[in-house]
Every structure is written in C-alpha cells, then in structure tokens.
Design an enzyme around this catalytic site. Structure first.
Site, PDB file in Angstrom:
ATOM      1  N   TYR A 151       0.841  -1.205   0.000  1.00 13.62           N
ATOM      2  CA  TYR A 151       0.000   0.000   0.000  1.00 13.62           C
ATOM      3  C   TYR A 151       0.874   1.252   0.000  1.00 13.62           C
ATOM      4  O   TYR A 151       0.734   2.123  -0.864  1.00 13.62           O
ATOM      5  CB  TYR A 151      -0.894  -0.039   1.234  1.00 13.62           C
ATOM      6  N   VAL A 194     -12.076   2.970  13.804  1.00 16.61           N
ATOM      7  CA  VAL A 194     -13.325   3.618  14.229  1.00 16.61           C
ATOM      8  C   VAL A 194     -14.499   2.658  14.040  1.00 16.61           C
ATOM      9  O   VAL A 194     -15.316   2.457  14.966  1.00 16.61           O
ATOM     10  CB  VAL A 194     -13.567   4.942  13.468  1.00 16.61           C
TER      11      VAL A 194
END
Ligand code: NAD
Ligand code: UDP
Ligand code: UDP
Length: 319
Positions: A151, A194
């Site tokens: 990534y 989250v």
C-alpha cells in the site's frame, strides 16, 4: 474536451462505490455535475450508491483500473484502491498493481483528454514518521519490504507517476495526502479502528486495542474531507499538492476507545492484542498548506462525527 460552460462537468470517480468515493459522488451530483463511477467492487458496495439508482446524471461501470479505460470526461478523481490494512494485505500484489497500473491508466486517460486529475494519496507515504506533525516536505520513513509496503510503496510510486506526468506531459494534477477518515458507509468488516470500536461497543463485545493503545491517529469526519477534495480540484492549476487533508486534532487509540464507550453508553471492556507489524506510532497532519492554499480546515469535532457514525452503524446492525 470543452466543459459545459455552466459549471456542470462530466466527472469520473474511480473507487466510487467505496466509503469516500460514494460521499464524493453525492457532493458532485449535488453541484449539478454528471458522474461516472468506475469500480470493480473489491471492497466497495453497490448499496453505497443505491440511493442514486434512477438519477439520470449518474452512471456505474464495473471495471478494474488495472485495465485501460476509454471514456470521455472533464475531470478525474482516482480513488480506486483498497484502503484498510486487512483489505490491502489480503492480495498485496493486486494492491500494488491497483495503485501503479491504475495510476498509469488514469494518467494516460487524463493525458488524452487534457483534463485535471486528482489522486487519493495517503498519510502512509510518511510511514512511521520521525517528523511530527507531518508536513508535506517530509520524505517519510517507509519499510519497502514489510506487510504494509504494498500500500505505502504503491501510493508513493503513484505520486511519482503523477509528478512525472505533470513535468513531462504538462498534466494538471491534484495530489491529496489523506489522513485517517471516518463516517457513515465505512465497511463494517474492514477492520479500521473507528468502525471496529463502534461496532464492538454497540454489540457489547470487547474493544480490541492493538498494542498498549498509546499510538496516535488524527481522525477527520468524511464531510470535512470531501470539502477539501472539492476545493483542491477547484484550486488554480499551480496547486498540484501533495497537500495534507485531515484533522490535526490527535488522539491516542485508547482515548478513542474511551470516547466510543462513553458515547454509546456501552458496557464493553478494553482488551489488548498484539500490535501489527510496522504500525505507525504517531500520526498528525500539519494542514498549514490546506489552510493557506484552499482556505480549508475541518469543522466537525470527533464527538459530533462519532455521533453520526454511531447512528449509522446502529441502524446497520439493527437492519
Ligand atoms: P474503500 O475500500 O471503501 O474504497 C475503495 C474503492 O476502490 C472500493 O469501492 C473498491 O471496490 C475500489 N477498488 C479497489 N481496487 C480497484 C480496482 N483495481 N479497480 C477499480 N476499483 C477498485 O476505501 P476508502 O476509504 O473509500 O478509500 C478511498 C481512497 O482514499 C483509497 O485510494 C485510499 O487509499 C484513500 N485513503 C483513504 C483513507 C481513509 O481514511 N479512508 C486514508 C488515506 C487514503
Ligand atoms: N490509457 C487509457 N485510456 C486512454 C488513454 C490511455 O486507459 O484514454 C492507458 C493506455 O492503455 C496506457 C496508459 O494509459 O497503457 C498510459 O498512457 P500513455 O499515453 O501515457 O502511455 P503509452 O500509451 O504511450 O504507453
Ligand atoms: N487498531 C486497534 N484496534 C482495532 C483496529 C485498529 O487498536 O481493532 C489500531 C491500529 O493498530 C492502528 C490504529 O488503530 O494503530 C489505526 O488503525 P487503522 O487500521 O484504522 O488505520 P491505519 O493503521 O492505517 O492508520
């Protein structure tokens, strides 16, 4: 290709069925534009776009950006790429290909069309940063061969390609370095902190802190982030970025867990699991450039953004 002259444009959004892409498409349509969404649905979900079915200004095309794409548009937002560690590490070779081949194809398209192109880059280009907060002129501290490298290095190479197409072919580029963003339509099982914590709290499950929870992140609510994207695209041609877009208010992961427990009224307890390899210890954007060049800064505080995010996941879980 000439624009319509009335502010209405044909806009391509790659990765538009994902979390950020679907919010961006909503805003672009609200502004009166036509939107072509290109997505291979690897991590995206057509349900993020359900509410647009029947909108004559919206079109969906299932397509992998690693393959060439021949369409006619006035502007390109290149967001296609799995973004959560679980998803981008699932098929790491494909992740690098998506960033690199995807960038080459979308830049080739922008070159043929002579149109501006936006790149969703990332704070991960800074790696585990030794400069804090991170400014755009910091070159980063990235492991080239670790489990996050597909990534990080893929996105770094994409930035290189954007700047070489800019210098070599005169392309108008807009490179945003996005910091951790949250909100409705996050994928419930992509493992980002989250969504994980909110879902765990709502289900009364243990909250999984990786490491001692003292590592930091700075969380931006999605609506603020998308406003930053639109301002960057609308900025003068000499504003190429890279430009940090994120919320500079920094929290430890433990503080985030405690805030989620408080706001959900959950009985969940904290549990500590091993820290994944190469997990950055701290992250906070310096957004002086975004303030100066885009007159942009985030407006939604964590408590308010969490409230909306909790409401979204509560509905999803109860459905
Ligand atoms: P997401 O996983 O929800 O969305 C990514 C979308 O890209 C998905 O719809 C997926 O199906 C699509 N996609 C993946 N590979 C593709 C391919 N080869 N061809 C076509 N489509 C493909 O993630 P997101 O959070 O919406 O992230 C969007 C972009 O923003 C990504 O490029 C990501 O790297 C970047 N970003 C996001 C964050 C964040 O906090 N959300 C932070 C930094 C950078
Ligand atoms: N490309 C594309 N759509 C276009 C134009 C180009 O997908 O409308 C792809 C093309 O297949 C090529 C890549 O973009 O592989 C890069 O294009 P560029 O013109 O920069 O390079 P070249 O074609 O000269 O290799
Ligand atoms: N994290 C955690 N528990 C989880 C998921 C993540 O403690 O269930 C931590 C993770 O180790 C990292 C931070 O939260 O330090 C942010 O993780 P995320 O995957 O959301 O994003 P990134 O690491 O890419 O910033």
């Amino acid at each position: 290709m000439a624009r319509t002259g009335y502010g209405r444009k044909r806009v391509l959004v790659t990765g538009g069925a994902g979390f950020l892409g679907s919010h961006l498409i909503d805003r672009l349509l609200d502004q009166g534009n036509e939107v072509l969404c290109v997505d291979n649905l690897f991590t995206g979900d057509k349900r993020n776009l359900d509410h647009l079915v029947g909108n004559p200004r919206f079109e969906f095309m299932r397509h992998d950006v690693c393959l060439p794409l021949f369409v006619e548009v006035d502007e390109i937002y290149n967001l296609a790429c799995p973004a959560s560690p679980i998803h981008y590490q699932h098929d790491p070779v494909q992740t690098t290909k998506t960033s690199v081949h995807g960038a080459i194809n979308m830049l080739g398209l922008a070159k043929r069309l002579k149109c501006p192109i936006f790149q969703a880059s990332t704070s991960e280009v800074y790696g585990d940063p030794s400069v804090h907060p991170q400014t755009e002129d910091y070159w980063g501290n990235v492991n080239p061969i670790g489990i996050r490298s597909c990534y990080d290095e893929g996105k770094r190479c994409a930035e290189t390609l954007f700047f070489d197409y800019h210098r070599q072919h005169g392309l108008e580029i807009k490179v945003a370095r996005i910091f951790n963003t949250y909100g409705p339509r996050m994928h419930p099982s992509d493992g980002r902190v989250v969504s994980n914590f909110v879902i765990q709290a709502l289900k009364g499950e243990d909250i999984t802190l990786f490491g001692d929870g003292q590592q930091t992140r700075s969380f931006c609510y999605v609506d603020d982030l998308i406003e930053g994207f639109l301002r960057l695209m609308a900025s003068p041609a000499d504003v190429t970025g890279p430009i940090n877009i994120g919320n500079p208010v920094e929290f430890t992961i433990r503080e985030l867990a405690e805030e989620v427990i408080k706001q959900t009224g959950s009985t969940s307890k904290l549990t500590f699991l091993p820290l994944p390899q190469d997990d950055p210890k701290q992250r906070q954007p310096n957004i002086d450039q975004a303030r100066a060049k885009l007159d942009w800064e985030p407006r939604v505080p964590l408590a308010e953004g969490l409230d909306r995010t909790i409401a979204y996941f509560r509905e999803l879980i109860e459905a």
